[in-house]
Design an enzyme around this catalytic site. Structure first.
Site, PDB file in Angstrom:
ATOM      1  N   SER A 544      68.120 -50.360-109.864  1.00  9.89           N
ATOM      2  CA  SER A 544      68.720 -49.115-110.360  1.00  9.89           C
ATOM      3  C   SER A 544      69.234 -49.429-111.757  1.00  9.89           C
ATOM      4  CB  SER A 544      69.892 -48.707-109.482  1.00  9.89           C
ATOM      5  OG  SER A 544      69.489 -48.638-108.142  1.00  9.89           O
ATOM      6  N   CYS A 757      75.392 -45.424-103.351  1.00 14.35           N
ATOM      7  CA  CYS A 757      74.383 -46.434-103.711  1.00 14.35           C
ATOM      8  C   CYS A 757      74.755 -47.775-103.083  1.00 14.35           C
ATOM      9  CB  CYS A 757      74.291 -46.577-105.229  1.00 14.35           C
ATOM     10  SG  CYS A 757      73.025 -47.760-105.720  1.00 14.35           S
ATOM     11  N   ASP A 803      70.977 -43.666-103.194  1.00 10.45           N
ATOM     12  CA  ASP A 803      70.044 -44.658-103.741  1.00 10.45           C
ATOM     13  C   ASP A 803      70.380 -45.921-102.958  1.00 10.45           C
ATOM     14  OD1 ASP A 803      68.563 -46.432-105.198  1.00 10.45           O
ATOM     15  OD2 ASP A 803      69.560 -46.083-107.113  1.00 10.45           O
ATOM     16  N   TRP A 805      69.312 -49.172-100.026  1.00 14.53           N
ATOM     17  CA  TRP A 805      68.277 -50.118 -99.589  1.00 14.53           C
ATOM     18  C   TRP A 805      68.803 -50.923 -98.421  1.00 14.53           C
ATOM     19  CZ3 TRP A 805      70.728 -50.229-104.390  1.00 14.53           C
ATOM     20  CH2 TRP A 805      71.703 -51.218-104.554  1.00 14.53           C
TER      21      TRP A 805
HETATM   22  C1  LIG Z   1      64.438 -47.940-101.649  1.00 11.17           C
HETATM   23  C2  LIG Z   1      63.767 -47.731-100.315  1.00 11.17           C
HETATM   24  C3  LIG Z   1      63.777 -46.475 -99.728  1.00 11.17           C
HETATM   25  C4  LIG Z   1      63.197 -46.262 -98.472  1.00 11.17           C
HETATM   26  N1  LIG Z   1      63.250 -45.027 -97.889  1.00 11.17           N
HETATM   27  C5  LIG Z   1      62.755 -44.833 -96.641  1.00 11.17           C
HETATM   28  C6  LIG Z   1      62.854 -43.555 -95.976  1.00 11.17           C
HETATM   29  O1  LIG Z   1      63.382 -42.563 -96.494  1.00 11.17           O
HETATM   30  N2  LIG Z   1      62.347 -43.458 -94.715  1.00 11.17           N
HETATM   31  C7  LIG Z   1      61.736 -44.496 -94.091  1.00 11.17           C
HETATM   32  O2  LIG Z   1      61.302 -44.341 -92.950  1.00 11.17           O
HETATM   33  N3  LIG Z   1      61.612 -45.710 -94.696  1.00 11.17           N
HETATM   34  C8  LIG Z   1      62.105 -45.905 -95.945  1.00 11.17           C
HETATM   35  N4  LIG Z   1      61.984 -47.140 -96.553  1.00 11.17           N
HETATM   36  C9  LIG Z   1      61.276 -48.229 -95.880  1.00 11.17           C
HETATM   37  C10 LIG Z   1      59.825 -48.409 -96.393  1.00 11.17           C
HETATM   38  O3  LIG Z   1      59.019 -47.306 -96.082  1.00 11.17           O
HETATM   39  C11 LIG Z   1      59.255 -49.658 -95.710  1.00 11.17           C
HETATM   40  O4  LIG Z   1      60.004 -50.769 -96.159  1.00 11.17           O
HETATM   41  C12 LIG Z   1      57.780 -49.893 -95.958  1.00 11.17           C
HETATM   42  O5  LIG Z   1      57.365 -51.023 -95.233  1.00 11.17           O
HETATM   43  C13 LIG Z   1      57.451 -50.122 -97.422  1.00 11.17           C
HETATM   44  O6  LIG Z   1      56.041 -50.194 -97.553  1.00 11.17           O
HETATM   45  P1  LIG Z   1      55.306 -50.684 -98.898  1.00 11.17           P
HETATM   46  O7  LIG Z   1      55.653 -52.151 -99.066  1.00 11.17           O
HETATM   47  O8  LIG Z   1      53.849 -50.516 -98.617  1.00 11.17           O
HETATM   48  O9  LIG Z   1      55.766 -49.871-100.038  1.00 11.17           O
HETATM   49  C14 LIG Z   1      62.559 -47.349 -97.802  1.00 11.17           C
HETATM   50  C15 LIG Z   1      62.525 -48.618 -98.417  1.00 11.17           C
HETATM   51  C16 LIG Z   1      63.113 -48.810 -99.658  1.00 11.17           C
HETATM   52  C17 LIG Z   1      63.066 -50.191-100.281  1.00 11.17           C
END
Ligand SMILES: Cc1cc2nc3c(=O)[nH]c(=O)nc-3n(C[C@H](O)[C@H](O)[C@H](O)COP(=O)(O)O)c2cc1C
Length: 806
Positions: A544, A757, A803, A805
């Site tokens: 961020s 956040c 925001d 994690w």
């Molecule tokens: C900043 C952030 C926001 C996320 N928001 C959501 C969300 O709103 N809903 C959800 O089910 N997972 C959410 N996740 C989990 C991701 O979907 C999950 O970690 C996924 O494995 C990421 O896949 P990728 O590595 O292919 O991008 C979030 C992860 C991060 C880091």
């Protein structure tokens, strides 16, 4: 008019122009049905780039997308699997790749893995069915982000397929009865599989996978097998492994093939997916030295005195390099800008984390620079840095609240440990190689070379591949096939099969490839397999932005705590020594430790900004030192457009990063434009101890002083919650409750904005509960359900923003 600044006026003008363009070109077309040209058809594009939706009257060809139909026709196979992934940090892509590998080895069916961003996705509406003699099965591996949003590479496809309904309920949304450019049977005969990736700590768990599934069905598509869902909070890997057998069985039935998967797989030698080809007739200019770019390697030259925005910066590492380029580059995730580190300064150093272990573990060597060993304890320093990255002259713009993505570099010590375990000599590390799909492997057709080539093995291992990735079970199976010792080989196969053994021995102790090779010393694996199959690509890391674009438009601030921790690592039975069960290992985050190393190199007065690979400085050179690949990712986490509205921010730890920017921006505005009458600006900040890890303390105190002295007219408050101070544990949610009446007034009566956040798992939930309580207590809500609905409504209106994690 007093409330509109120049930016407002520009934005309003742009909105007006875009609205006019929209009305002129789309609304008037009156078409509700998708009109798709033939695969090779070209339609004139009249709207501005990006304003033409795929599937509108304009052909998707206007986007310069590839044709998936043509590609599949060329493969000329009646049964095919095509997997699309929506991935931000690579997990979805990785899982798609693994399913692809399984289908090719189990069923002999060619499989393609595609990035939806690169393909004309409207071709899904012209999918050939079984009647045309085709069994083409599509798969979607979709991650969810933020407030239930798709990943960047899927936005366009998602907006088109959902036709504006993509923000509804998580099971697919309500049909709002509005215009739908897709006919109800647009996907008749279309067969698909879905695996959603998410994290249960987020409110919109797996929203994208669920909504897409429902939408595909409603358009006439037929899902094969169950929808898979992975939860990153528990174990994505376990969820994926639990889903895999059932989906393979469902696919076997659909394709009408025998599952040859388990029969004698172990005895079959591994056929590498890639091979290393000799890099002959390659000039230096063609070699990649760690750049991320779609296209050619990039080179820089030292800027001349007086050249545009050339400047010396504070620490003396200020020589500026400019990229040698023939045309203007629009920087994005596939073509990052290389931003120079302008400043890097420690925000705090000396707070320790302490880990205690059983005395049956070998402790790491004592006296290391960053950790101390005392009997069974490891004490680790915590470091936090503020880093400013230069974006001047790049054309990049950001807005306060956006994210910056950066690609880190591995630790050289780690590289040398792996090189030693692989038996690679310096000469072999410095060999320029080209990786290319190995035709002997059935999956070669869809295999994408994972990093830019030609490059040296050292560059690939240092810049492009994640040396710290935990070795997965399927990778242990590959390693087993290269194992010379039968006992080691059997154990590796067992680890690959048996999750109960794998979790404690590999996953929990986060064993990476170097760790595994260290324990199983008879493995002799070819470098092509290491580079192409055993190490994932380094994923971009998002921060961020902690600077304000109004105050500092030419650089982005990053706030990074160095992540380092100690873990017990069990040995497999054949390596238990002296009755001791295992090692204590110290692990560190790649990105934060890399920023820390860069900071140390800078402050160690590496005065001349030398270049990465010691090339002559008179010629175009590879990446100059202290220049990082970065791009700006826009977010919805924005200050209200009307600065008079109150702003309540909750950000403990590094969660304060965007709020440093928010507070500075509001303070800056209040001091330079008092007529704006900036509204209340309240920050709830949390850390352990005021004298140890209080981030940006001096800056906040200076601003508090500015308002206390009457110099700046702003209702600025910084509430501090200390969790390890004076024998008390105070957290941000406690402070929100303690100031409940005022917080309620701002949120319930004055139309304020609420921002959170930081940690998604606990803090964000606790803070939301605290606000719900305030609505009940001060807002006169009749019941808890009403209070919850009020908070939910705040979110819907974009006045409660997270925001977070985990
Ligand atoms: C900043 C952030 C926001 C996320 N928001 C959501 C969300 O709103 N809903 C959800 O089910 N997972 C959410 N996740 C989990 C991701 O979907 C999950 O970690 C996924 O494995 C990421 O896949 P990728 O590595 O292919 O991008 C979030 C992860 C991060 C880091």
């Amino acid at each position: 008019m007093a409330l509109l600044d120049t930016t407002d006026i520009i934005i309003l003008t742009v909105i007006a122009i875009l609205t006019a363009v929209y009305i002129r070109y789309f609304k008037d077309s009156g078409s509700k049905t998708v009109t798709v040209g033939g695969a090779g058809s070209v339609a004139a594009s009249s709207g501005p780039a990006g304003s033409v939706k795929p599937g509108s009257a304009e052909s998707p060809r206007a986007y310069g997308k590839k044709s998936i139909l043509k590609k599949l026709q060329a493969l000329d196979h009646p049964s095919q699997l095509i997997l699309f992934y929506g991935s931000q940090t690579g997990t979805a892509e990785d899982l798609a790749t693994r399913i692809a590998k399984d289908t090719t080895t189990h069923f002999n069916i060619p499989t393609l893995i595609c990035d939806p961003e690169e393909y004309d996705m409207t071709e899904l509406t012209r999918w050939p069915g079984e009647a045309e003699g085709k069994k083409w099965l599509c798969g979607f591996f979709m991650a969810t982000y933020g407030e239930g949003e798709p990943t960047d590479n899927v936005v366009e496809f998602y907006d088109w397929i959902m036709a504006g309904k993509g923000k509804g309920e998580d099971d697919g949304g309500q049909d709002d009865g509005g215009d739908d450019p897709l006919e109800d049977d647009a996907l008749d005969g279309f067969k698909y599989i879905v695996f959603g990736l998410g994290n249960k700590t987020y409110e919109h768990y797996n929203a994208i996978g669920r909504r897409l599934d429902k939408r595909l069905k409603s358009l006439g598509g037929v899902r094969i097998g169950e929808r898979g869902e992975g939860d990153d909070d528990a174990s994505m890997e376990e969820d994926f492994l639990a889903w895999k057998p059932s989906i393979l069985a469902a696919m076997a039935e659909y394709f009408n093939v025998e599952d040859a998967g388990s029969i004698g797989q172990r005895d079959k030698p591994h056929v590498p997916l890639f091979e290393i080809a000799p890099a002959t007739n390659i000039s230096q200019a063609q070699v990649f030295w760690g750049e991320y770019s779609a296209g050619k390697p990039r080179r820089w030259q030292k800027a001349q005195d007086g050249e545009e925005d050339y400047e010396m910066v504070d620490s003396g590492v200020g020589e500026k390099f400019v990229e040698v380029r023939s045309r203007k580059i629009a920087y994005d995730a596939k073509h990052p800008h290389y931003g120079r580190i302008l400043t890097s300064k420690p925000l705090f150093i000396d707070v320790h984390d302490e880990y205690t272990f059983d005395n049956t573990y070998h402790m790491p060597r004592a006296g290391h620079k960053r950790y101390l060993v005392e009997n069974t304890k490891v004490r680790i320093e915590r470091h936090c840095l503020h880093v400013d990255l230069d974006i001047s002259g790049s054309g990049l713009k950001y807005e306060t609240g956006d994210h910056v993505g950066v690609w880190p570099v591995n630790d050289e010590e780690h590289l040398m440990r792996l090189a030693k375990a692989l038996g690679l000599t310096e000469e072999e590390l410095d060999k320029v190689v080209i990786l290319k799909p190995n035709k002997q492997n059935m999956a070669a057709e869809s295999a994408k070379v994972p990093f830019p080539v030609p490059c040296t093995v050292r560059t690939a291992l240092l810049h492009y591949l994640d040396l710290a990735a935990i070795v997965k079970q399927y990778q242990l199976e590959i390693l087993a096939k290269y194992c010379k010792d039968t006992a080691e080989r059997d154990l590796l196969f067992e680890l690959a099969d048996n999750r109960e053994l794998y979790v404690p021995l590999i996953e929990r102790s986060r064993k990476d490839l170097a760790d595994v090779l260290d324990v199983f010393q008879s493995i002799e694996v070819p470098i092509a397999v290491v580079l192409g199959e055993l190490l994932p690509r380094i994923a971009v890391r998002y921060y961020s932005i902690s600077s304000s674009s109004k105050e500092e438009p030419n650089h982005v601030g990053v706030t990074a705590v160095m992540v380092r921790y100690a873990l017990p690592s069990q040995f497999p039975s054949h390596r238990v020594k002296d009755g001791k069960e295992g090692n204590v290992v110290v692990k560190q985050g790649i990105a934060t430790s890399w920023l820390q190393r860069l900071h140390e190199a800078r402050s160690g007065l590496e005065a001349e900004a030398g270049v990465l690979n010691n090339h002559s400085e008179t010629e175009p050179i590879p990446i100059p030192k202290f220049y990082l690949p970065l791009y700006i990712r826009t977010s919805n986490f924005k200050l209200p457009r009307n600065p008079r509205l109150p702003v309540v921010m909750v950000g403990p730890g590094t969660g304060v990063a965007p709020f440093r920017a928010f507070v500075r921006e509001r303070y800056h505005l209040a001091s330079t434009s008092p007529e704006m009458k900036v509204g209340p600006t309240w920050l709830f900040y949390g850390c352990r101890h005021p004298d140890k890890d209080f981030l940006y303390r001096a800056e906040f105190e200076a601003m508090e002083k500015g308002v206390a002295s009457g110099q700046v007219d702003l209702d600025l408050k910084v509430f501090k919650a200390y969790s390890r101070y004076e024998g008390k544990k105070v957290y941000v949610q406690h402070m929100v409750r303690d100031n409940g009446k005022d917080v309620w007034k701002m949120m319930g009566e004055m139309g304020g904005y609420f921002y959170v956040c930081g940690d998604a798992k606990h803090m964000a939930h606790d803070v939301q509960n605290a606000l719900t309580e305030l609505a009940l207590k001060f807002g006169g809500m009749a019941s808890e359900d009403k209070a919850k609905a009020w908070v939910k409504d705040l979110r819907t209106k974009g006045r409660y923003l997270e925001d977070v994690w985990s």
